[in-house]
Design a protein around this motif. Structure first.
Motif, PDB file in Angstrom:
ATOM      1  N   ASP A   1       0.807  -1.219   0.000  1.00  0.00           N
ATOM      2  CA  ASP A   1       0.000   0.000   0.000  1.00  0.00           C
ATOM      3  C   ASP A   1       0.844   1.274   0.000  1.00  0.00           C
ATOM      4  OD1 ASP A   1      -2.368  -1.384  -0.066  1.00  0.00           O
ATOM      5  OD2 ASP A   1      -2.504  -1.523   2.117  1.00  0.00           O
ATOM      6  N   ALA A   2       2.097   1.172   0.430  1.00  0.00           N
ATOM      7  CA  ALA A   2       2.981   2.339   0.486  1.00  0.00           C
ATOM      8  C   ALA A   2       3.590   2.589  -0.884  1.00  0.00           C
ATOM      9  CB  ALA A   2       4.081   2.121   1.515  1.00  0.00           C
ATOM     10  N   THR A   3       3.394   3.796  -1.410  1.00  0.00           N
ATOM     11  CA  THR A   3       3.970   4.117  -2.720  1.00  0.00           C
ATOM     12  C   THR A   3       5.450   4.450  -2.588  1.00  0.00           C
ATOM     13  OG1 THR A   3       3.377   6.435  -2.507  1.00  0.00           O
ATOM     14  CG2 THR A   3       1.787   5.008  -3.604  1.00  0.00           C
ATOM     15  N   HIS A   4       6.153   4.263  -3.679  1.00  0.00           N
ATOM     16  CA  HIS A   4       7.567   4.615  -3.731  1.00  0.00           C
ATOM     17  C   HIS A   4       7.675   6.139  -3.682  1.00  0.00           C
ATOM     18  CE1 HIS A   4      11.620   5.114  -5.323  1.00  0.00           C
ATOM     19  NE2 HIS A   4      11.819   3.849  -5.004  1.00  0.00           N
ATOM     20  N   ASP A   5       8.731   6.651  -3.070  1.00  0.00           N
ATOM     21  CA  ASP A   5       8.927   8.097  -2.928  1.00  0.00           C
ATOM     22  C   ASP A   5       8.913   8.830  -4.270  1.00  0.00           C
ATOM     23  OD1 ASP A   5       9.088   7.865  -0.200  1.00  0.00           O
ATOM     24  OD2 ASP A   5      11.278   7.839  -0.142  1.00  0.00           O
ATOM     25  N   CYS A   6       9.389   8.177  -5.325  1.00  0.00           N
ATOM     26  CA  CYS A   6       9.466   8.853  -6.628  1.00  0.00           C
ATOM     27  C   CYS A   6       8.081   9.137  -7.208  1.00  0.00           C
ATOM     28  CB  CYS A   6      10.283   8.034  -7.618  1.00  0.00           C
ATOM     29  SG  CYS A   6       9.463   6.542  -8.196  1.00  0.00           S
ATOM     30  N   ILE A   7       7.053   8.493  -6.710  1.00  0.00           N
ATOM     31  CA  ILE A   7       5.694   8.711  -7.212  1.00  0.00           C
ATOM     32  C   ILE A   7       5.183  10.093  -6.805  1.00  0.00           C
ATOM     33  CG2 ILE A   7       3.294   7.892  -7.028  1.00  0.00           C
ATOM     34  CD1 ILE A   7       5.060   6.076  -8.683  1.00  0.00           C
ATOM     35  N   GLY A   8       5.654  10.584  -5.679  1.00  0.00           N
ATOM     36  CA  GLY A   8       5.226  11.903  -5.220  1.00  0.00           C
ATOM     37  C   GLY A   8       3.729  11.925  -4.984  1.00  0.00           C
ATOM     38  N   ARG A   9       3.055  12.947  -5.516  1.00  0.00           N
ATOM     39  CA  ARG A   9       1.616  13.082  -5.302  1.00  0.00           C
ATOM     40  C   ARG A   9       0.784  12.412  -6.393  1.00  0.00           C
ATOM     41  NH1 ARG A   9       0.703  19.270  -4.779  1.00  0.00           N
ATOM     42  NH2 ARG A   9      -0.625  18.512  -6.401  1.00  0.00           N
ATOM     43  N   ALA A  10       1.436  11.715  -7.293  1.00  0.00           N
ATOM     44  CA  ALA A  10       0.708  11.060  -8.379  1.00  0.00           C
ATOM     45  C   ALA A  10      -0.218   9.979  -7.834  1.00  0.00           C
ATOM     46  CB  ALA A  10       1.686  10.441  -9.373  1.00  0.00           C
ATOM     47  N   ARG A  11      -1.300   9.757  -8.519  1.00  0.00           N
ATOM     48  CA  ARG A  11      -2.243   8.702  -8.142  1.00  0.00           C
ATOM     49  C   ARG A  11      -1.720   7.381  -8.682  1.00  0.00           C
ATOM     50  NH1 ARG A  11      -7.464  10.352 -10.026  1.00  0.00           N
ATOM     51  NH2 ARG A  11      -7.417  11.618  -8.167  1.00  0.00           N
ATOM     52  N   ARG A  12      -1.790   6.368  -7.873  1.00  0.00           N
ATOM     53  CA  ARG A  12      -1.330   5.040  -8.267  1.00  0.00           C
ATOM     54  C   ARG A  12      -2.497   4.076  -8.198  1.00  0.00           C
ATOM     55  NH1 ARG A  12       1.949   1.529  -4.189  1.00  0.00           N
ATOM     56  NH2 ARG A  12       1.945  -0.448  -5.245  1.00  0.00           N
ATOM     57  N   MET A  13      -2.686   3.329  -9.262  1.00  0.00           N
ATOM     58  CA  MET A  13      -3.749   2.327  -9.280  1.00  0.00           C
ATOM     59  C   MET A  13      -3.104   0.955  -9.352  1.00  0.00           C
ATOM     60  SD  MET A  13      -6.496   4.107 -11.834  1.00  0.00           S
ATOM     61  CE  MET A  13      -7.689   2.813 -11.568  1.00  0.00           C
ATOM     62  N   GLN A  14      -3.326   0.164  -8.332  1.00  0.00           N
ATOM     63  CA  GLN A  14      -2.759  -1.179  -8.325  1.00  0.00           C
ATOM     64  C   GLN A  14      -3.636  -2.123  -9.143  1.00  0.00           C
ATOM     65  OE1 GLN A  14      -2.115  -1.649  -3.923  1.00  0.00           O
ATOM     66  NE2 GLN A  14      -0.107  -2.272  -4.663  1.00  0.00           N
ATOM     67  N   VAL A  15      -3.001  -3.008  -9.856  1.00  0.00           N
ATOM     68  CA  VAL A  15      -3.700  -4.023 -10.632  1.00  0.00           C
ATOM     69  C   VAL A  15      -3.942  -5.203  -9.703  1.00  0.00           C
ATOM     70  CG1 VAL A  15      -3.531  -5.561 -12.622  1.00  0.00           C
ATOM     71  CG2 VAL A  15      -2.576  -3.246 -12.740  1.00  0.00           C
ATOM     72  N   THR A  16      -5.220  -5.534  -9.508  1.00  0.00           N
ATOM     73  CA  THR A  16      -5.554  -6.602  -8.560  1.00  0.00           C
ATOM     74  C   THR A  16      -5.148  -7.975  -9.069  1.00  0.00           C
ATOM     75  OG1 THR A  16      -7.795  -6.640  -9.452  1.00  0.00           O
ATOM     76  CG2 THR A  16      -7.434  -5.338  -7.465  1.00  0.00           C
ATOM     77  N   SER A  17      -5.273  -8.204 -10.368  1.00  0.00           N
ATOM     78  CA  SER A  17      -4.792  -9.464 -10.940  1.00  0.00           C
ATOM     79  C   SER A  17      -4.177  -9.157 -12.299  1.00  0.00           C
ATOM     80  CB  SER A  17      -5.922 -10.485 -11.081  1.00  0.00           C
ATOM     81  OG  SER A  17      -6.781 -10.138 -12.134  1.00  0.00           O
ATOM     82  N   ARG A  18      -3.132  -9.857 -12.625  1.00  0.00           N
ATOM     83  CA  ARG A  18      -2.390  -9.625 -13.871  1.00  0.00           C
ATOM     84  C   ARG A  18      -3.325  -9.683 -15.085  1.00  0.00           C
ATOM     85  NH1 ARG A  18       0.275  -7.518 -17.211  1.00  0.00           N
ATOM     86  NH2 ARG A  18       1.873  -8.502 -18.415  1.00  0.00           N
ATOM     87  N   GLU A  19      -4.315 -10.558 -15.030  1.00  0.00           N
ATOM     88  CA  GLU A  19      -5.247 -10.742 -16.142  1.00  0.00           C
ATOM     89  C   GLU A  19      -6.139  -9.519 -16.364  1.00  0.00           C
ATOM     90  OE1 GLU A  19      -4.999 -13.113 -13.568  1.00  0.00           O
ATOM     91  OE2 GLU A  19      -3.498 -14.152 -14.773  1.00  0.00           O
ATOM     92  N   ASP A  20      -6.213  -8.612 -15.390  1.00  0.00           N
ATOM     93  CA  ASP A  20      -7.087  -7.455 -15.510  1.00  0.00           C
ATOM     94  C   ASP A  20      -6.328  -6.140 -15.677  1.00  0.00           C
ATOM     95  OD1 ASP A  20      -9.712  -6.369 -15.629  1.00  0.00           O
ATOM     96  OD2 ASP A  20      -9.445  -5.602 -13.587  1.00  0.00           O
TER      97      ASP A  20
END
Length: 179
Positions: free
Chosen positions: A9-28
């Motif tokens: 759940d913790a984003t990498h520091d380089c992401i900054g304030r950008a929104r990150r969407m995690q892919v729940t399954s590789r197929e999706d």
């Protein structure tokens, strides 16, 4: 992906304030890519490991909407992408073209070659970077032109960049070469 955005759940520091969407399954992954466009109005989307036809189609849709796109696709080099039927649409796709007698070339055995492959459409990404090693890349500044020249058997220019560790720090070098 976790490789680009950070693990868990913790984003990498380089992401900054950008929104990150995690892919729940590789197929999706393709669905998450399109959801990002439809629901979040992004300026840029970064996609890791484009590898299926659905992901290629989603990437093309995103690019056609004028959204900045950065992506990775696994292959050894440009040639391996040109030989991969799932990924070739990223380079514009290929089609067979029948040549007239005047345009036909000659094969090694002297017979006329009346068919050739050419790029079908615009590449999804205007620039392609081949990662040769940890310290070296090959830059193709115009993917369409590179693919056209490669298919036509015409030399094309690449930009090779590399870094070397010296006593005073890391130094970057670049040179232009013909393929």
């Amino acid at each position: 992906s976790n490789e680009i955005g950070g693990d868990g759940d913790a984003t990498h520091d380089c992401i900054g304030r950008a929104r990150r969407m995690q892919v729940t399954s590789r197929e999706d992954q393709h669905g998450t890519m399109l959801e990002a466009v439809q629901n979040h109005n992004p300026q840029i989307i970064i996609i890791d490991e484009i590898g299926t036809g659905k992901e290629v189609s989603a990437a093309k849709t995103i690019a056609q909407r004028g959204i900045g796109l950065v992506g990775t696709a696994h292959g050894f080099d440009l040639d391996s992408l040109l030989k991969n039927p799932e990924l070739i649409p990223l380079l514009g796709g290929l089609q067979d073209v029948i040549l007239g007698d005047k345009e036909a070339g000659k094969g090694i055995d002297g017979t006329k070659i009346k068919m050739k492959k050419e790029r079908k459409g615009a590449p999804t990404f205007p620039v392609l970077i081949e990662i040769v090693s940890k310290n070296e890349i090959i830059l193709h500044r115009d993917v369409g032109q590179t693919v056209d020249k490669k298919l036509g058997g015409v030399p094309f220019q690449i930009e090779r960049r590399w870094s070397v560790q010296t006593n005073s720090g890391k130094k970057m070098f670049a040179k232009f070469e013909s393929s």
